[in-house]
Design a protein around this motif. Structure first.
Motif: not given
Length: 160
Positions: A51-55
């Motif tokens: 999720a952090g990668c996307y954000l």
């Protein structure tokens, strides 16, 4: 925006849902169990990393949104992780609606200087990253005694 990318992301979301459905069957202590031989340590931590990668890539670097400060330990269970991914879906939806000139060079900040990518790359990088780490989550589940018996590959077009 390119409708093909919107359709592709729907396939990714469906595949992610299969992983969530599997994770929901895990005892809570297995979902958060730390294993030293796996990057990020637990299934929950791997999902938070995804999720952090996307954000960060799409949200912060692509859309100029503030860098999120989510910590895996603040996400107690699969239901809370689904909420994090609703935020991811919102960022991707916004990017899919706002990004234009998908293949024109785009300079973004990376470590000590600019990195030239494209908006299409910004969208596809976290998707390929998610599928890479999905394999790690499933392998960790198997090691912890909870293998998935569900096909978690990309959905078939007929499944959307």
């Amino acid at each position: 925006m390119n409708d093909d990318l919107k359709g592709f992301y729907r396939l990714v979301q469906g595949s992610r849902e299969r992983v969530f459905a599997w994770a929901q069957t895990l005892p809570p202590e297995v979902y958060t169990a730390e294993h030293p031989d796996f990057a990020y340590g637990s299934i929950r931590n791997i999902q938070e990393h995804i999720a952090g990668c996307y954000l960060i890539w799409v949200g912060s670097r692509g859309l100029g949104l503030p860098i999120p400060h989510t910590e895996a330990v603040s996400i107690p269970d699969v239901a809370a992780m689904r909420e994090v991914f609703r935020q991811v879906d919102g960022v991707i939806e916004r990017a899919l609606n706002e990004f234009s000139a998908l293949d024109e060079p785009l300079d973004i900040q990376w470590h000590n200087g600019p990195l030239t990518v494209t908006r299409r790359w910004l969208l596809l990088h976290p998707i390929t990253h998610e599928f890479h780490h999905k394999g790690q989550m499933l392998a960790l589940g198997r090691v912890l005694g909870h293998p998935s018996d569900t096909d978690t590959d990309l959905l078939l077009p007929s499944e959307v």
